[in-house]
Motif scaffolding. Structure first.
Motif, PDB file in Angstrom:
ATOM      1  N   ILE A  37       0.742  -1.148   0.121  1.00 16.45           N
ATOM      2  CA  ILE A  37      -0.041  -0.001   0.090  1.00 16.45           C
ATOM      3  C   ILE A  37       0.915   1.401   0.154  1.00 16.45           C
ATOM      4  CG2 ILE A  37      -1.913   1.202   1.227  1.00 16.45           C
ATOM      5  CD1 ILE A  37      -2.500  -1.431   2.755  1.00 16.45           C
ATOM      6  N   ILE A  38       0.700   2.080  -0.952  1.00 15.21           N
ATOM      7  CA  ILE A  38       1.517   3.251  -1.061  1.00 15.21           C
ATOM      8  C   ILE A  38       0.264   4.405  -0.987  1.00 15.21           C
ATOM      9  CG2 ILE A  38       3.279   4.892  -2.381  1.00 15.21           C
ATOM     10  CD1 ILE A  38       2.897   1.102  -3.150  1.00 15.21           C
ATOM     11  N   CYS A  39       0.589   5.151   0.095  1.00 14.21           N
ATOM     12  CA  CYS A  39      -0.367   6.485   0.325  1.00 14.21           C
ATOM     13  C   CYS A  39       0.436   7.704  -0.123  1.00 14.21           C
ATOM     14  CB  CYS A  39      -0.808   6.822   1.818  1.00 14.21           C
ATOM     15  SG  CYS A  39      -1.784   5.011   2.178  1.00 14.21           S
ATOM     16  N   VAL A  40      -0.002   8.589  -0.960  1.00 10.72           N
ATOM     17  CA  VAL A  40       0.750   9.821  -1.318  1.00 10.72           C
ATOM     18  C   VAL A  40      -0.243  11.006  -1.187  1.00 10.72           C
ATOM     19  CG1 VAL A  40       2.170   8.824  -3.222  1.00 10.72           C
ATOM     20  CG2 VAL A  40      -0.103   9.641  -3.790  1.00 10.72           C
ATOM     21  N   GLN A  41       0.363  12.363  -0.726  1.00  7.76           N
ATOM     22  CA  GLN A  41      -0.398  13.386  -0.276  1.00  7.76           C
ATOM     23  C   GLN A  41      -0.038  14.443  -1.423  1.00  7.76           C
ATOM     24  OE1 GLN A  41       1.429  12.183   2.407  1.00  7.76           O
ATOM     25  NE2 GLN A  41       0.068  10.594   2.642  1.00  7.76           N
ATOM     26  N   ASN A  61      -4.100  -0.995  -8.048  1.00  8.93           N
ATOM     27  CA  ASN A  61      -5.464  -0.289  -8.064  1.00  8.93           C
ATOM     28  C   ASN A  61      -5.347   0.873  -7.211  1.00  8.93           C
ATOM     29  OD1 ASN A  61      -6.752  -1.577  -5.304  1.00  8.93           O
ATOM     30  ND2 ASN A  61      -5.639  -3.188  -6.429  1.00  8.93           N
ATOM     31  N   SER A  62      -5.868   2.051  -7.796  1.00 10.15           N
ATOM     32  CA  SER A  62      -5.816   3.297  -6.968  1.00 10.15           C
ATOM     33  C   SER A  62      -7.248   3.828  -6.487  1.00 10.15           C
ATOM     34  CB  SER A  62      -5.126   4.250  -7.951  1.00 10.15           C
ATOM     35  OG  SER A  62      -5.803   4.640  -9.121  1.00 10.15           O
ATOM     36  N   TYR A  63      -6.945   4.867  -5.686  1.00  6.53           N
ATOM     37  CA  TYR A  63      -8.209   5.540  -5.367  1.00  6.53           C
ATOM     38  C   TYR A  63      -7.793   7.065  -4.675  1.00  6.53           C
ATOM     39  CZ  TYR A  63      -8.970   0.592  -4.473  1.00  6.53           C
ATOM     40  OH  TYR A  63      -9.330  -0.750  -5.054  1.00  6.53           O
ATOM     41  N   PHE A  64      -8.396   7.960  -5.664  1.00  6.78           N
ATOM     42  CA  PHE A  64      -8.042   9.328  -5.499  1.00  6.78           C
ATOM     43  C   PHE A  64      -9.329  10.170  -4.836  1.00  6.78           C
ATOM     44  CE2 PHE A  64      -5.032   8.082  -8.577  1.00  6.78           C
ATOM     45  CZ  PHE A  64      -4.049   9.147  -8.637  1.00  6.78           C
ATOM     46  N   SER A  65      -8.723  11.107  -4.014  1.00 10.01           N
ATOM     47  CA  SER A  65      -9.567  12.248  -3.570  1.00 10.01           C
ATOM     48  C   SER A  65      -9.145  13.595  -4.274  1.00 10.01           C
ATOM     49  CB  SER A  65      -9.664  12.234  -1.942  1.00 10.01           C
ATOM     50  OG  SER A  65     -10.553  13.423  -1.516  1.00 10.01           O
ATOM     51  N   PHE A  66     -10.212  14.227  -4.649  1.00  9.80           N
ATOM     52  CA  PHE A  66      -9.908  15.605  -5.364  1.00  9.80           C
ATOM     53  C   PHE A  66     -10.256  16.664  -4.871  1.00  9.80           C
ATOM     54  CE2 PHE A  66     -10.660  11.957  -8.494  1.00  9.80           C
ATOM     55  CZ  PHE A  66      -9.522  11.850  -9.249  1.00  9.80           C
ATOM     56  N   VAL A  76      -5.027  13.740  -2.359  1.00  5.46           N
ATOM     57  CA  VAL A  76      -4.483  12.421  -1.869  1.00  5.46           C
ATOM     58  C   VAL A  76      -4.828  11.279  -2.682  1.00  5.46           C
ATOM     59  CG1 VAL A  76      -4.315  13.308   0.599  1.00  5.46           C
ATOM     60  CG2 VAL A  76      -6.538  11.834  -0.187  1.00  5.46           C
ATOM     61  N   ALA A  77      -3.913  10.167  -2.868  1.00  7.70           N
ATOM     62  CA  ALA A  77      -4.263   8.816  -3.537  1.00  7.70           C
ATOM     63  C   ALA A  77      -3.853   7.959  -2.771  1.00  7.70           C
ATOM     64  CB  ALA A  77      -3.676   9.086  -4.857  1.00  7.70           C
ATOM     65  N   THR A  78      -4.221   6.789  -2.684  1.00  2.84           N
ATOM     66  CA  THR A  78      -3.697   5.572  -2.308  1.00  2.84           C
ATOM     67  C   THR A  78      -3.775   4.334  -3.463  1.00  2.84           C
ATOM     68  OG1 THR A  78      -4.907   5.807   0.033  1.00  2.84           O
ATOM     69  CG2 THR A  78      -4.194   3.593  -0.525  1.00  2.84           C
ATOM     70  N   TYR A  79      -2.484   3.755  -3.577  1.00  2.00           N
ATOM     71  CA  TYR A  79      -2.267   2.791  -4.504  1.00  2.00           C
ATOM     72  C   TYR A  79      -1.878   1.519  -3.930  1.00  2.00           C
ATOM     73  CZ  TYR A  79      -1.162   6.310  -8.148  1.00  2.00           C
ATOM     74  OH  TYR A  79      -1.636   7.453  -8.939  1.00  2.00           O
ATOM     75  N   CYS A  80      -2.636   0.578  -4.087  1.00  2.00           N
ATOM     76  CA  CYS A  80      -2.642  -0.768  -3.602  1.00  2.00           C
ATOM     77  C   CYS A  80      -2.192  -1.660  -4.736  1.00  2.00           C
ATOM     78  CB  CYS A  80      -3.910  -1.134  -3.124  1.00  2.00           C
ATOM     79  SG  CYS A  80      -4.641  -0.098  -1.858  1.00  2.00           S
TER      80      CYS A  80
END
Length: 540
Positions: A37-41, A61-66, A76-80
């Motif tokens: 899990i890689i979380c970026v801000q 697979n990635s999950y973004f908040s805009f 922010v985004a979380t890559y799993c």
């Protein structure tokens, strides 16, 4: 149905200071962490600007908040990894942005915040929550990873201080509510807790911190024993490295402070007490990783992580523009037929307000405009009074064939001789009153005056126009632009200083000053910047 369990799990958090950090290949960077899990801000990307190569990464697979308030801000985004696909994913902390039927839930008591305040807290794209399953020591367990980018309290904007306090309140409420439901919780991301109100909040969010801690010190949590009082979360880095000094994760790029390791530690992985004591293996920082003013922080857990058989609906793979379901522009355009008969069918199918010429011109503007120009020249030979129209002008307009011809400047006629240079003033189309000179006549008078001055001063004039015009321009610009002042030498190193400009709002905004050119560092470091400072006089 899920894939086989893993033996260990690695998680990384990194403030990337803009998605441009991944310009050399996002998968290469993600693979280099060897993390699940890689979380970026601070992605600084909005939904409409998110491209496929950033959103869809092979093996992840990635999950973004805009941010919904402005572009190039927050996010922010979380890559799993596909072997660590979450079972649920949710944008924001309030639940107002969650997909129906796939919300993680557990929101706690939010009565102190109004609906407008809750929505405002989520509209800046500051949180993504993913829920994972793993095989625990006593059976199946859940783990919620809360990836946050906390707001900054701008001292010039009092309302932002209140916004920051509300965000802290909401984050703690949500994290503790998920923890109370029986799930383990990790809260990670970036925030500068050294300023109030951040420090005060962190003191009661984590376990007890030493009261004599100096501001700016990295000795944040000296110890976290098993019998902990205070908050419900632990600074995992300090748990494993209670005495390490100079463990910074952020450095000023303006002052080159990374060269002297003069920074702050504002990137954290907070875990609940039970998770840290039961499953944590190691936590550390990665100052060797460049590309941002921050460096990554990682943690490793002995969790047998499971993977969901399908990605949650919040996954970027499910976004319409990346699934091929979005409407294409071509669907809104109708291709015109190549040849249409005007005499039959066309005149009946189009509105009667358009005559034949307008219809043809709409269908094929380039070809029809030329034929219509010829037609006007042929048919309109006389006007209502029987006078002939100026057919030659119409033909001349047609022959040019480009609008660029109307914008070509008229050439200035230059005439040189062995002893002088004269400029022939073009005829002016502007009517000037008696005794009033036009702008062009004033300019040429100035040139002629300069020429006379040069000749009277025994200046060589054999080269004609080049020396005259060059001398005029050079003298003018030298009188207007002085150039930057010469840098002084700093007193400690006797080296040329660098010129800086004040950009902070206040009485000195825009003023220039000189400082030592070396990177910023601790006062005890002889290789760091000295305290030399001098203002630049406005007259220089």
């Amino acid at each position: 149905m899920s894939h086989a369990c893993q033996k260990t799990m690695k998680i990384v958090t990194w403030n990337i200071n803009g998605i441009r950090t991944f310009k050399n290949g996002i998968r290469t960077i993600l693979d280099s962490f060897d993390a699940d899990i890689i979380c970026v801000q601070e992605t600084k990307v909005t939904r409409d600007l998110l491209d496929e190569k950033t959103a869809i990464v092979d093996g992840y697979n990635s999950y973004f908040s805009f941010s919904r308030v402005r572009s190039g801000y927050s996010g922010v985004a979380t890559y799993c990894k596909d072997t660590a696909t979450p079972f649920l994913a949710e944008e924001g902390l309030t639940g107002l942005l969650a997909n129906q039927g796939e919300a993680i839930g557990c929101y706690g008591d939010r009565a102190a915040l109004s609906s407008d305040e809750l929505l405002a807290l989520d509209n800046e794209g500051r949180a993504v929550i993913t829920q994972h399953h793993f095989c625990g020591k006593d059976g199946p367990e859940k783990l919620a990873v809360i990836n946050v980018y906390c707001p900054r309290a701008d001292p010039d904007k009092p309302e932002r201080k209140q916004f920051k306090l509300q965000f802290y309140q909401l984050l703690q409420c949500r994290a503790e509510a998920i923890l109370s439901s029986g799930s383990y919780v990790i809260v990670l991301g970036d925030d500068n807790f050294e300023d109030n109100p951040g420090r005060k909040w962190l003191n009661q969010f984590l376990c007890e911190r030493p009261e004599n801690e100096e501001k700016g010190s990295v000795e944040t949590v000296d110890s976290c024993q098993k019998s902990i009082t205070g908050g419900k979360f632990v600074d995992s880095f300090r748990y494993f490295h209670p005495k390490r000094s100079n463990a910074f994760t952020c450095w000023s790029t303006m002052t080159g402070a990374r060269q002297t390791n003069y920074g702050t530690r504002i990137d954290y992985i907070f875990t609940d007490h039970s998770l840290l004591e039961t499953y944590a293996i190691a936590v550390d920082i990665m100052p060797e990783v460049e590309g941002s003013d921050h460096c990554p922080v990682w943690a490793q857990l002995s969790c047998n992580l499971q993977s969901s058989a399908r990605c949650p609906s919040m996954c970027t793979r499910q976004m319409p523009k990346f699934m091929g379901r979005q409407q294409k522009l071509s669907r809104f355009l109708v291709k015109a037929p190549e040849k249409i008969s005007v005499s039959k069918g066309l005149s009946e199918s189009l509105p009667g307000s358009q005559d034949t010429g307008e219809i043809l011109e709409n269908l094929n503007p380039a070809e029809q405009r030329q034929s219509f120009t010829r037609k006007r020249c042929t048919e309109r030979q006389t006007d209502a009074n029987g006078h002939k129209c100026k057919r030659s002008k119409l033909i001349k307009t047609e022959s040019k064939g480009s609008l660029l011809a109307f914008f070509k400047p008229k050439p200035t006629e230059l005439r040189t001789s062995s002893d002088s240079l004269s400029l022939k003033q073009p005829e002016s189309t502007t009517t000037s009153g008696p005794g009033i000179k036009s702008d062009s006549s004033i300019f040429y008078s100035a040139v002629q005056k300069e020429e006379v001055t040069m000749e009277s001063g025994n200046q060589p004039t054999t080269t004609g126009k080049s020396k005259c015009v060059t001398g005029l321009c050079t003298g003018f610009w030298k009188s207007v632009l002085h150039g930057p002042p010469q840098p002084p030498l700093c007193k400690s190193h006797n080296e040329p200083c660098v010129l800086r400009t004040v950009k902070k709002a206040g009485p000195n905004l825009g003023r220039q000053f000189f400082v030592c050119a070396r990177p910023q560092g601790h006062a005890s470091n002889p290789q760091a910047r000295c305290n030399f400072f001098v203002w630049v006089d406005k007259g220089k």
